[in-house]
Design an enzyme around this catalytic site. Structure first.
Site, PDB file in Angstrom:
ATOM      1  N   ARG B 241       1.125  -1.328  -0.072  1.00 14.08           N
ATOM      2  CA  ARG B 241       0.099  -0.215   0.241  1.00 14.08           C
ATOM      3  C   ARG B 241       0.888   1.204   0.050  1.00 14.08           C
ATOM      4  O   ARG B 241       1.849   1.319   0.850  1.00 14.08           O
ATOM      5  CB  ARG B 241      -1.008   0.071   1.271  1.00 14.08           C
ATOM      6  CG  ARG B 241      -2.059  -0.815   1.215  1.00 14.08           C
ATOM      7  CD  ARG B 241      -3.141  -0.580   0.261  1.00 14.08           C
ATOM      8  NE  ARG B 241      -4.124  -1.273   0.228  1.00 14.08           N
ATOM      9  CZ  ARG B 241      -4.229  -2.579  -0.113  1.00 14.08           C
ATOM     10  NH1 ARG B 241      -3.726  -2.944  -0.960  1.00 14.08           N
ATOM     11  NH2 ARG B 241      -5.387  -3.303  -0.302  1.00 14.08           N
ATOM     12  N   GLU B 270      -2.300   7.911  -5.385  1.00 20.20           N
ATOM     13  CA  GLU B 270      -2.082   7.725  -6.601  1.00 20.20           C
ATOM     14  C   GLU B 270      -3.377   7.860  -7.450  1.00 20.20           C
ATOM     15  O   GLU B 270      -4.604   7.773  -6.823  1.00 20.20           O
ATOM     16  CB  GLU B 270      -1.728   6.197  -7.016  1.00 20.20           C
ATOM     17  CG  GLU B 270      -2.878   5.189  -6.386  1.00 20.20           C
ATOM     18  CD  GLU B 270      -2.212   3.617  -6.364  1.00 20.20           C
ATOM     19  OE1 GLU B 270      -1.057   3.459  -5.870  1.00 20.20           O
ATOM     20  OE2 GLU B 270      -2.924   2.640  -6.626  1.00 20.20           O
ATOM     21  N   HIS B 288       1.156   0.894 -10.440  1.00 17.92           N
ATOM     22  CA  HIS B 288       0.129  -0.066  -9.794  1.00 17.92           C
ATOM     23  C   HIS B 288      -0.467  -1.115 -11.022  1.00 17.92           C
ATOM     24  O   HIS B 288      -1.708  -1.122 -10.951  1.00 17.92           O
ATOM     25  CB  HIS B 288      -1.017   0.797  -9.317  1.00 17.92           C
ATOM     26  CG  HIS B 288      -1.548   0.093  -7.982  1.00 17.92           C
ATOM     27  ND1 HIS B 288      -2.211   0.598  -7.131  1.00 17.92           N
ATOM     28  CD2 HIS B 288      -1.559  -1.364  -7.724  1.00 17.92           C
ATOM     29  CE1 HIS B 288      -2.728  -0.408  -6.242  1.00 17.92           C
ATOM     30  NE2 HIS B 288      -2.369  -1.625  -6.720  1.00 17.92           N
TER      31      HIS B 288
END
Lengths: 322, 322
Positions: B241, B270, B288
């Site tokens: 995370r 993000e 990601h």
């Protein structure tokens, strides 16, 4: 009196320190020497030994003109396609390489290239360096999962086997092609393919670990690439000469290959810039052995070979033996 | 024809293999144009359906769930997270809700291993150098990185992803250390060394991988004080995370050289990234896409269909959240 040494290119600090301590040494800070410069410095320095690398080629005519006081030319690196070993034998010049010490490091880098090519690391990194700021849908920019895919290894020597050991941690079935089939304790369950073509057909990811030189020139040619499965991946950390680059560019451009990871090229460092225009390649500047530990170990091993020959023994890593 | 088979409403376009299975087993209503549906459209699509397969972009709030037809028995979501579904409202109506945990573990662990290797071996720098056409030659001292093989890897959070990463890292001869809420049974730890004490864990972590879940307990866990307790030259990887890292402290340690490198796939805030990272050469950044492989996305769809199959066959689903 200390023996006399020429170091033809920049080396790591630890290696340079040992060279200065043990020898009357001339150390170049450059990347390598052409034949004229090399012959000049070896002759004027009356060198007993030469420490060099692949940027300093020892062609037949260069070997023939080296002065007789030079007893050993120790190359840093495992590949020796820049050395005319037959000429060295003719002129009784000991030549050596540095096997073993870079196997783990190069195998690590091979897995890095496999992961980076399959998981589109170049494209992902470029998105980030441009600031990202976009959401991706579920089927955007999908890569290939590495785990469980079949890895084909061309050249199952020490590096090939170290790559296989790492790939097993990803649950990858291993196939290989080698001139000779390995004994079972070295295969560790890897399947042997009698030909490179068969290996190309059966694997999902092909990793090239063969030596360079005329015998292996473009062995990964257009026909081998065509036999690879649609959507497969090629990784080369060995020598650029092994691959037909024109055919590879076409296979990457057409999408026949999903991606490639390349650490070596024909004509380094002036590599074919068409590779730099492709999104589906991960490129590296011949850094497979580039860790502090390994570069130190390679230089030390080359100096070990020099010490042995100057003490009247055979070089432990001699490239020709009487 | 479809009268015998239950109706399945799929709200968004899914991977081809998933849609094929849906169409084989159900009277499937698909959304080939992948248009985002409004609440009224979801209700219309669900008319007469026994099951809905939805995605995180769909909002199934209490009002919508209350208006769903009486024929409906199960909602499966193509995701691990269920924030977009009012679980209490579903439970109140007796609707089962299934998700797709675990199938992302391998793909995410691959991204952690990729980041670990790429950060340690300076692959981002090498890629940019080659692609920009600035490669000038080979030298033993160029782009020298950190060796990975045989080093100690500390894993914060030894869940499924952490354990997959440990299995991969063992193939590189890495020694695995971990911190977790509780010590794992020996069969799951597979030799990994548990640290009750945070200080000994940080001191052991030449490589540190964050695989912990989000939440208050890990908010800004990797702060300046903890970074200072990592060995000098350590490498940090985060695929867990973004909120687990204090960005300014990590960027400062990368700039000062206390940390050799970092690899990041997740970010606080993000898709906006802490600007301090973007100018650094020794950080590898990915957007990601830890689960972004075709196989993983297929597996997520199959797991969602498994849940629907189970509920409609009167069996308890393996992965149910309501």
């Amino acid at each position: 009196m200390k023996p006399r040494l020429v170091v033809a290119q920049r080396v790591t600090e630890a290696v340079a320190a040992r060279a200065r301590a043990g020898f009357e040494a001339v150390l170049s800070e450059g990347e390598g020497m052409d034949a004229a410069a090399l012959l000049g410095v070896v002759t004027t320095h009356r060198a007993d030994a030469l420490l060099f690398g692949s940027s300093t080629p020892l062609a037949r005519e260069t070997v023939a003109r080296l002065p007789a006081h030079l007893r050993i030319a120790a190359s840093i690196g495992v590949g020796f396609d820049h050395i005319d070993v037959a000429a060295a034998r003719t002129h009784r010049l000991a030549v050596s390489n540095t096997p073993d010490v870079l196997d783990e490091c190069v195998a690590d880098f091979t897995l890095l290239l496999i992961l980076a090519a399959c998981r589109r690391a170049h494209e992902y990194e470029a998105i980030m360096r441009a600031g990202w700021r976009q959401k991706f849908l579920l089927d955007d920019l999908l890569g290939l999962r590495v785990s469980g895919r079949t890895l084909g290894i061309l050249g199952m020597g020490r590096i090939g086997r170290a790559v296989a050991a790492r790939a097993r941690g990803f649950g990858m079935p291993i196939l290989y092609h080698n001139r000779n089939r390995l004994p079972p304790e070295r295969e560790q369950g890897a399947g042997w393919c009698a030909s490179l073509g068969e290996l190309a057909e059966r694997c999902d990811i092909l990793a090239v670990h063969a030596p360079g030189g005329p015998g292996t020139e473009k062995i990964v040619d257009r026909a081998v690439l065509a036999r690879m499965k649609p959507g497969s991946v090629l990784v080369n950390v060995a020598r650029g000469s092994l691959v037909d680059e024109q055919a590879l560019l076409e296979a990457l451009g057409s999408g026949h290959l999903f991606a490639a990871g390349l650490d070596v090229f024909q004509g380094e460092p002036a590599f074919d810039l068409r590779f730099a225009a492709l999104p589906n390649v991960f490129l590296a500047p011949h850094m497979g052995s580039a860790t502090r530990e390994t570069r130190d170990a390679m230089g030390m091993r080359a100096l070990d070979n020099i010490d042995a020959v100057l003490a009247g023994r055979e070089a432990p890593d001699a490239l020709w033996r009487p | 024809m479809s009268g015998d088979r239950p109706v399945l409403f799929v709200t968004r376009r899914l991977p081809a293999a998933v849609e094929a299975r849906a169409a084989r087993d159900y009277a499937a209503r698909l959304n080939p144009a992948d248009r985002k549906l409004a609440a009224a459209e979801i209700l219309a699509g669900a008319e007469g359906a026994a099951a809905i397969l939805c995605c995180p972009a769909d909002r199934l709030d209490a009002a919508l769930i209350a208006a769903l037809p009486a024929s409906l028995r199960v909602i499966a979501t193509f995701s691990v997270g269920t924030d977009h579904i009012d679980l209490a409202a579903a439970a109140a109506r007796g609707l089962a809700v299934c998700n797709t945990p675990d199938v992302l573990s391998v793909a995410t662990a691959e991204i952690a291993m990729l980041l670990l290797l790429a950060a340690a071996r300076r692959a981002g720098e090498g890629e940019r150098l080659v692609r920009a056409g600035r490669w000038s030659g080979w030298a033993p001292t160029q782009l020298v990185g950190r060796g990975v093989s045989g080093r100690r890897l500390g894993i914060l959070g030894m869940g499924r992803i952490g354990r997959e990463l440990a299995a991969m890292a063992r193939g590189f001869g890495m020694e695995i250390h971990y911190r977790n809420r509780s010590r794992l049974p020996a069969a799951l730890a597979a030799g990994a060394i548990f640290h009750e004490d945070e200080d000994t864990f940080l001191a052991a972590s030449e490589f540190l991988s964050l695989n912990a879940p989000g939440g208050a307990g890990t908010r800004q866990w990797l702060n300046a004080a903890r970074i200072a307790r990592l060995p000098r030259g350590a490498v940090v990887v985060n695929t867990g995370r973004g909120t687990s890292v204090e960005d300014a402290a990590l960027a400062a340690a990368l700039a000062s050289g206390h940390l050799a490198a970092a690899g990041l796939d997740v970010y606080d805030g993000e898709p906006v990234v802490f600007p301090g990272y973007l100018g650094l050469e020794n950080v590898v950044l990915l957007p990601h896409l830890g689960s972004a492989t075709a196989e993983t996305r297929d597996a997520m769809g199959f797991r969602a269909l498994d849940g629907i199959d189970a509920v409609l066959a009167g069996r308890p689903p393996e992965f149910a959240v309501a």
